[in-house]
Structure formats: C-alpha cells, structure tokens
Design an enzyme around this catalytic site. Structure first.
Site, PDB file in Angstrom:
ATOM      1  N   ASP A 169       0.839  -1.198   0.000  1.00  0.00           N
ATOM      2  CA  ASP A 169       0.000   0.000   0.000  1.00  0.00           C
ATOM      3  C   ASP A 169       0.874   1.249   0.000  1.00  0.00           C
ATOM      4  O   ASP A 169       0.477   2.298   0.501  1.00  0.00           O
ATOM      5  CB  ASP A 169      -0.916  -0.022   1.224  1.00  0.00           C
ATOM      6  CG  ASP A 169      -2.045   0.995   1.104  1.00  0.00           C
ATOM      7  OD1 ASP A 169      -2.642   1.355   2.146  1.00  0.00           O
ATOM      8  OD2 ASP A 169      -2.334   1.440  -0.026  1.00  0.00           O
ATOM      9  N   LYS A 217       2.985   3.493  -5.577  1.00  0.00           N
ATOM     10  CA  LYS A 217       2.431   2.491  -6.495  1.00  0.00           C
ATOM     11  C   LYS A 217       3.477   1.970  -7.478  1.00  0.00           C
ATOM     12  O   LYS A 217       3.364   0.849  -7.945  1.00  0.00           O
ATOM     13  CB  LYS A 217       1.206   3.072  -7.215  1.00  0.00           C
ATOM     14  CG  LYS A 217       0.181   3.692  -6.240  1.00  0.00           C
ATOM     15  CD  LYS A 217      -0.095   2.822  -5.013  1.00  0.00           C
ATOM     16  CE  LYS A 217      -0.741   3.584  -3.867  1.00  0.00           C
ATOM     17  NZ  LYS A 217      -0.761   2.775  -2.599  1.00  0.00           N
ATOM     18  N   GLU A 244     -11.241   4.375  -1.478  1.00  0.00           N
ATOM     19  CA  GLU A 244     -11.740   4.651  -0.123  1.00  0.00           C
ATOM     20  C   GLU A 244     -12.622   5.899  -0.068  1.00  0.00           C
ATOM     21  O   GLU A 244     -12.289   6.941  -0.622  1.00  0.00           O
ATOM     22  CB  GLU A 244     -10.567   4.816   0.875  1.00  0.00           C
ATOM     23  CG  GLU A 244      -9.421   5.681   0.440  1.00  0.00           C
ATOM     24  CD  GLU A 244      -8.324   4.907  -0.269  1.00  0.00           C
ATOM     25  OE1 GLU A 244      -8.596   3.867  -0.868  1.00  0.00           O
ATOM     26  OE2 GLU A 244      -7.179   5.366  -0.239  1.00  0.00           O
ATOM     27  N   ASP A 261      -3.193  -2.990  -2.584  1.00  0.00           N
ATOM     28  CA  ASP A 261      -4.230  -1.962  -2.646  1.00  0.00           C
ATOM     29  C   ASP A 261      -4.026  -1.107  -3.902  1.00  0.00           C
ATOM     30  O   ASP A 261      -2.939  -1.059  -4.470  1.00  0.00           O
ATOM     31  CB  ASP A 261      -4.155  -1.062  -1.399  1.00  0.00           C
ATOM     32  CG  ASP A 261      -5.350  -0.102  -1.326  1.00  0.00           C
ATOM     33  OD1 ASP A 261      -5.215   0.968  -0.719  1.00  0.00           O
ATOM     34  OD2 ASP A 261      -6.420  -0.423  -1.893  1.00  0.00           O
ATOM     35  N   ASN A 262      -5.067  -0.449  -4.354  1.00  0.00           N
ATOM     36  CA  ASN A 262      -4.994   0.581  -5.407  1.00  0.00           C
ATOM     37  C   ASN A 262      -4.551   0.093  -6.776  1.00  0.00           C
ATOM     38  O   ASN A 262      -3.922   0.842  -7.535  1.00  0.00           O
ATOM     39  CB  ASN A 262      -4.033   1.715  -4.979  1.00  0.00           C
ATOM     40  CG  ASN A 262      -4.343   2.242  -3.619  1.00  0.00           C
ATOM     41  OD1 ASN A 262      -3.516   2.172  -2.716  1.00  0.00           O
ATOM     42  ND2 ASN A 262      -5.536   2.762  -3.425  1.00  0.00           N
TER      43      ASN A 262
HETATM   44  C1  LIG Z   1       2.034   5.786  -0.702  1.00  0.00           C
HETATM   45  C2  LIG Z   1       0.895   6.157   0.213  1.00  0.00           C
HETATM   46  C3  LIG Z   1       0.916   5.513   1.573  1.00  0.00           C
HETATM   47  C4  LIG Z   1       2.132   5.726   2.426  1.00  0.00           C
HETATM   48  O1  LIG Z   1       3.230   4.982   1.925  1.00  0.00           O
HETATM   49  C5  LIG Z   1       4.438   5.648   2.308  1.00  0.00           C
HETATM   50  N1  LIG Z   1       5.499   5.152   1.427  1.00  0.00           N
HETATM   51  C6  LIG Z   1       5.615   5.374   0.115  1.00  0.00           C
HETATM   52  N2  LIG Z   1       6.660   4.700  -0.397  1.00  0.00           N
HETATM   53  C7  LIG Z   1       7.237   4.039   0.628  1.00  0.00           C
HETATM   54  C8  LIG Z   1       8.362   3.178   0.722  1.00  0.00           C
HETATM   55  N3  LIG Z   1       9.098   2.886  -0.359  1.00  0.00           N
HETATM   56  N4  LIG Z   1       8.667   2.648   1.931  1.00  0.00           N
HETATM   57  C9  LIG Z   1       7.905   2.948   3.007  1.00  0.00           C
HETATM   58  N5  LIG Z   1       6.819   3.760   2.977  1.00  0.00           N
HETATM   59  C10 LIG Z   1       6.507   4.309   1.797  1.00  0.00           C
HETATM   60  C11 LIG Z   1       4.096   7.110   2.173  1.00  0.00           C
HETATM   61  O2  LIG Z   1       4.944   7.889   2.978  1.00  0.00           O
HETATM   62  C12 LIG Z   1       2.635   7.148   2.641  1.00  0.00           C
HETATM   63  O3  LIG Z   1       2.568   7.441   4.026  1.00  0.00           O
HETATM   64  N6  LIG Z   1      -0.391   5.804  -0.433  1.00  0.00           N
HETATM   65  C13 LIG Z   1      -0.862   6.509  -1.479  1.00  0.00           C
HETATM   66  O4  LIG Z   1      -0.189   7.362  -2.046  1.00  0.00           O
HETATM   67  C14 LIG Z   1      -2.290   6.312  -1.862  1.00  0.00           C
HETATM   68  C15 LIG Z   1      -2.905   7.278  -2.675  1.00  0.00           C
HETATM   69  C16 LIG Z   1      -4.265   7.184  -3.003  1.00  0.00           C
HETATM   70  C17 LIG Z   1      -4.890   8.206  -3.876  1.00  0.00           C
HETATM   71  C18 LIG Z   1      -5.910   7.851  -4.751  1.00  0.00           C
HETATM   72  C19 LIG Z   1      -6.520   8.813  -5.557  1.00  0.00           C
HETATM   73  C20 LIG Z   1      -6.113  10.133  -5.487  1.00  0.00           C
HETATM   74  F1  LIG Z   1      -6.710  11.070  -6.227  1.00  0.00           F
HETATM   75  C21 LIG Z   1      -5.081  10.497  -4.612  1.00  0.00           C
HETATM   76  C22 LIG Z   1      -4.475   9.547  -3.808  1.00  0.00           C
HETATM   77  C23 LIG Z   1      -5.047   6.131  -2.504  1.00  0.00           C
HETATM   78  C24 LIG Z   1      -4.434   5.155  -1.711  1.00  0.00           C
HETATM   79  O5  LIG Z   1      -5.154   4.123  -1.194  1.00  0.00           O
HETATM   80  C25 LIG Z   1      -3.068   5.221  -1.392  1.00  0.00           C
HETATM   81  O6  LIG Z   1      -2.520   4.209  -0.658  1.00  0.00           O
HETATM   82 MG   LIG Z   2      -3.900   2.542  -0.535  1.00  0.00          MG
END
Ligand SMILES: C[C@H](C[C@H]1O[C@@H](n2cnc3c(N)ncnc32)[C@H](O)[C@@H]1O)NC(=O)c1cc(-c2ccc(F)cc2)cc(O)c1O
Ligand SMILES: [Mg+2]
Length: 214
Positions: free
Chosen positions: A141, A144, A199, A169-170
């Site tokens: 999650d 992407k 969501e 997810d997604n």
């Molecule tokens: C990426 C994020 C979730 C978190 O992941 C951490 N992260 C990242 N890369 C790494 C790594 N490589 N290692 C560890 N952590 C890491 C980050 O800091 C965020 O806190 N999730 C999303 O961007 C996300 C976006 C949407 C979304 C959908 C439609 C829209 F119009 C706008 C946004 C829906 C979702 O359901 C998501 O999940």
């Molecule tokens: Mg997600």
C-alpha cells in the site's frame, strides 16, 4: 501553526475512540474521512476485503508496506493470532509518528513493529533485524511504482514461501499497471482481483490477491 491532516486524524481518534478498542479506532478514522476530510486509508469497503483475507490466511508473520497513519495496521493487527508479528514500513517521519500513536491508542503496540524507512532499504534486512524467515502475508500500500520492484526484491531475498499471500491496494486507482502485468502473467503466482472502490468514494478501485507458488 497549521496542523497536518494526519495530526487532525489522530485528534479524532483520541476524541472519539476508546483506548484499547481497535474497532472503535477504525470507526473513528472512517467517520473522520467521510464527514471531515478524505484521507488515503484503505477504508471501510476495501477494509472488509482485507479483513477477510487476513482471517483466511491467519498469518504468523505479516509485512505491510506503507503504514501512513496506521489504519490498515490496526485492522490487520486486531485479527492476528496471539504470537503473530506485523512489521510495517513507513518512510515519512511525520506519518510514522502519527501511526505509532494510533497503533498505541488501539492497544496493539505489542503486535506491531513500525520501522521508519524505505521498503527498498529494509526488505533485505528483515531476516537479520527481526529473525523473520518468510512472510505469510504482505499488504502492499506504498508508492504504487514500488509494488513491482519490492515484490521482485522479496523474491530475491527469499522472503516468500510456497503459499505466501500478497494483497495489493490501489491496483486500479491510482493504479499499478506494471505490477498487475507481472503478477498476472508470472507462472510463479496465482492472482485474483477483488473489485471495490477508492476509499470513501464511488471511484472504481480494487485489491489484487496473489499466492506465491514457489
Ligand atoms: C504511498 C501512500 C501511503 C504511504 O506509503 C508511504 N510510502 C511510500 N513509499 C514508501 C516506501 N518505499 N517505503 C515505506 N513507505 C513508503 C508514504 O509515505 C505514505 O505514508 N499511499 C498513497 O499514495 C495512496 C494514494 C491514493 C490516492 C488515490 C486517488 C487520489 F486522487 C489520490 C491519492 C489512494 C491510496 O489508497 C493510497 O494508498
Ligand atoms: Mg492505498
């Protein structure tokens, strides 16, 4: 000074949820996101699919990539058997700080190891850091475009065993085309798509569940 959305989400949990009651924490976040501010938690609709997969797998070891504020961490951890361990990776320090407090409010800190850092750096260290041999369940999650490279990395590090489950997810919105292409065409996986919605919206999205065949 201006608060962040994760900070406002935590405040809603502390105001509306009961300490030590994971379901009330999940409910408080979903209410906040429906009534106040949208946020990128897996949410209640996809969350029910997540719950059913966790219950079916009944995993001893779980890896979550992308903690955000800990919503899915709490959902998963609340369903784990007593000795099970959930390791969750989050590289944004602000998000990690909020997630720790959300997980603590739910009373699940003993089941969860939150690691602040990037998946690419920590996946190769899972064995040495936590004595984990393989993961029974991985919830993807995070960014992407990291789903595919990190899946290949987990394969290379021997973190997947015959029967390990990946739940992503997604896969529709924002979408993970290269991951879907790989996982659906690889002879080493058997995949199943669970149609759902982004969501808290009516936008189409879904989860991809894949079993590693070894
Ligand atoms: C990426 C994020 C979730 C978190 O992941 C951490 N992260 C990242 N890369 C790494 C790594 N490589 N290692 C560890 N952590 C890491 C980050 O800091 C965020 O806190 N999730 C999303 O961007 C996300 C976006 C949407 C979304 C959908 C439609 C829209 F119009 C706008 C946004 C829906 C979702 O359901 C998501 O999940
Ligand atoms: Mg997600």
């Amino acid at each position: 000074t201006q608060t962040t959305r994760p900070q406002r989400m935590l405040a809603a949990v502390q105001k509306n949820a009961t300490r030590g009651d994971p379901r009330s924490v999940v409910k408080a976040i979903d209410q906040f996101c429906r009534q106040k501010e949208w946020a990128m938690n897996v949410g209640d609709e996809k969350g029910c699919i997540l719950d059913s997969v966790v219950t079916e797998v009944n995993p001893e070891t779980v890896l979550e990539l992308g903690t955000y504020c800990g919503y899915s961490t709490v959902r998963i951890a609340s369903l784990l058997p007593p000795q099970a361990k959930l390791i969750t990776l989050e590289f944004n320090p602000g998000n990690a700080a909020i997630a720790r407090q959300v997980i603590a409010w739910a009373g699940l800190e003993d089941k969860v190891e939150l690691v602040e850092g990037a998946s690419g750096d920590f996946i190769p260290k899972m064995k040495e850091m936590f004595g984990i041999k393989t993961f029974d369940l991985v919830f993807l999650d995070h960014w992407k475009d990291r789903y595919l490279p990190d899946t290949k990395l987990m394969e290379e590090c021997g973190l997947l065993r015959k029967g390990s489950i990946l739940l992503a997810d997604n896969v529709i919105c924002p979408g993970t085309p290269d991951y879907l292409e790989y996982i659906r065409n690889s002879p080493r996986y058997k995949s199943q798509f669970f149609k759902s919605h982004l969501e808290y919206t009516k936008v189409e999205d879904g989860l991809e569940k894949s079993i590693f065949l070894g």
